[in-house]
Design a protein around this motif. Structure first.
Motif, PDB file in Angstrom:
ATOM      1  N   ALA A  18       0.822  -1.075  -0.080  1.00  0.00           N
ATOM      2  CA  ALA A  18       0.038  -0.060   0.044  1.00  0.00           C
ATOM      3  C   ALA A  18       0.904   1.277   0.005  1.00  0.00           C
ATOM      4  O   ALA A  18       0.542   2.233  -0.865  1.00  0.00           O
ATOM      5  N   VAL A  19       2.042   1.155   0.812  1.00  0.00           N
ATOM      6  CA  VAL A  19       2.761   2.302   0.782  1.00  0.00           C
ATOM      7  C   VAL A  19       3.424   2.653  -0.751  1.00  0.00           C
ATOM      8  O   VAL A  19       3.410   3.778  -1.286  1.00  0.00           O
ATOM      9  N   LEU A  20       3.736   1.611  -1.328  1.00  0.00           N
ATOM     10  CA  LEU A  20       4.311   1.770  -2.587  1.00  0.00           C
ATOM     11  C   LEU A  20       3.357   2.102  -3.724  1.00  0.00           C
ATOM     12  O   LEU A  20       3.473   3.056  -4.561  1.00  0.00           O
ATOM     13  N   GLY A  21       1.970   1.886  -3.514  1.00  0.00           N
ATOM     14  CA  GLY A  21       0.845   2.401  -4.071  1.00  0.00           C
ATOM     15  C   GLY A  21       0.855   3.896  -4.097  1.00  0.00           C
ATOM     16  O   GLY A  21       0.736   4.583  -5.025  1.00  0.00           O
ATOM     17  N   LEU A  22       0.934   4.576  -2.774  1.00  0.00           N
ATOM     18  CA  LEU A  22       0.907   5.993  -2.600  1.00  0.00           C
ATOM     19  C   LEU A  22       2.081   6.621  -2.971  1.00  0.00           C
ATOM     20  O   LEU A  22       2.064   7.688  -3.419  1.00  0.00           O
ATOM     21  N   MET A  23       3.490   5.829  -3.125  1.00  0.00           N
ATOM     22  CA  MET A  23       4.615   6.589  -3.585  1.00  0.00           C
ATOM     23  C   MET A  23       4.298   6.581  -5.198  1.00  0.00           C
ATOM     24  O   MET A  23       4.778   7.571  -5.814  1.00  0.00           O
ATOM     25  N   ARG A  24       3.791   5.903  -5.883  1.00  0.00           N
ATOM     26  CA  ARG A  24       3.324   5.847  -7.445  1.00  0.00           C
ATOM     27  C   ARG A  24       2.267   6.905  -7.441  1.00  0.00           C
ATOM     28  O   ARG A  24       2.576   7.749  -8.509  1.00  0.00           O
ATOM     29  N   GLU A  25       1.389   7.112  -6.473  1.00  0.00           N
ATOM     30  CA  GLU A  25       0.239   8.414  -6.830  1.00  0.00           C
ATOM     31  C   GLU A  25       1.149   9.819  -6.527  1.00  0.00           C
ATOM     32  O   GLU A  25       0.859  10.517  -7.406  1.00  0.00           O
ATOM     33  N   LEU A  26       2.028   9.715  -5.828  1.00  0.00           N
ATOM     34  CA  LEU A  26       2.852  10.665  -5.509  1.00  0.00           C
ATOM     35  C   LEU A  26       3.670  10.997  -6.780  1.00  0.00           C
ATOM     36  O   LEU A  26       3.905  12.203  -7.284  1.00  0.00           O
ATOM     37  N   LEU A  94       5.791  13.380   2.059  1.00  0.00           N
ATOM     38  CA  LEU A  94       4.482  13.532   2.689  1.00  0.00           C
ATOM     39  C   LEU A  94       3.350  13.336   1.659  1.00  0.00           C
ATOM     40  O   LEU A  94       3.448  14.271   0.675  1.00  0.00           O
ATOM     41  N   TYR A  95       2.762  12.331   1.761  1.00  0.00           N
ATOM     42  CA  TYR A  95       1.478  12.151   0.871  1.00  0.00           C
ATOM     43  C   TYR A  95       0.325  11.677   1.362  1.00  0.00           C
ATOM     44  O   TYR A  95       0.320  10.692   2.173  1.00  0.00           O
ATOM     45  N   VAL A  96      -0.822  12.413   1.184  1.00  0.00           N
ATOM     46  CA  VAL A  96      -2.005  11.897   1.631  1.00  0.00           C
ATOM     47  C   VAL A  96      -3.123  11.514   0.326  1.00  0.00           C
ATOM     48  O   VAL A  96      -3.115  12.411  -0.256  1.00  0.00           O
ATOM     49  N   ALA A  97      -3.572  10.404   0.387  1.00  0.00           N
ATOM     50  CA  ALA A  97      -4.424   9.955  -0.694  1.00  0.00           C
ATOM     51  C   ALA A  97      -5.570  10.824  -0.585  1.00  0.00           C
ATOM     52  O   ALA A  97      -6.270  11.348   0.573  1.00  0.00           O
TER      53      ALA A  97
END
Length: 160
Positions: A18-26, A94-97
């Motif tokens: 899930a962390v990797l998914g948010l890194m991709r979104e960022l 720092l990234y928030v979905a």
């Protein structure tokens, strides 16, 4: 702002997909997705085995929360500075979905990073913000941060 019940903790190995998914979104948000090269294997190696950096995760708490849902991430490392040799806590990401923005996840992550920095003897936290990201700049200013105009970020590719 709504105060959604959140739990802030260090990322576990089970959190890393899930962390990797948010890194991709960022990477999408910041415009470097084509260069994004992090894989789950590399993330596990650097975070779990080598402990190169820390990762905090914000998860929704409560009965309806799924253990795999991560509202946001904060990636950090420590770097000593020569004028006092205290370890500064450097916030790298720092990234928030999008679904969790406005629910204090970013603030909770920053406060936990601040607590960790103090516990490690840090004298300062530092991070970079995209110049055109006005929402982020306003968010950090509300936390008490100040813009430092004395320095410019520079980089040099080592892959040439």
């Amino acid at each position: 702002m709504s105060d959604m019940a959140l739990k802030i903790s260090r990322a576990s190995q089970q959190d890393l997909p899930a962390v990797l998914g948010l890194m991709r979104e960022l990477a999408d948000f910041e415009g470097y997705r084509a260069q994004f090269a992090v894989t789950l294997e590399v993330l596990e190696q650097q975070y779990v085995q080598h402990k190169t950096f820390g990762i905090l995760v914000a998860k929704q708490a409560g009965a309806n929360a799924k253990s795999t849902d991560i509202a946001g991430i904060l990636v950090y490392f420590f770097q000593p500075f020569t004028y006092d040799l205290t370890p500064w806590l450097i916030v790298k990401e720092l990234y928030v979905a999008a679904a969790y923005r406005g629910h204090c996840a970013g603030q909770a992550l920053m406060l936990e990073a601040k607590r960790i920095g103090k516990a490690q003897g840090s004298s300062r936290m530092k991070w970079e913000v995209l110049t055109h990201n006005q929402a982020a700049r306003q968010f950090y200013t509300q936390l008490g941060a100040r813009v430092e105009d004395d320095w410019r970020t520079m980089s040099l590719s080592l892959s040439d």
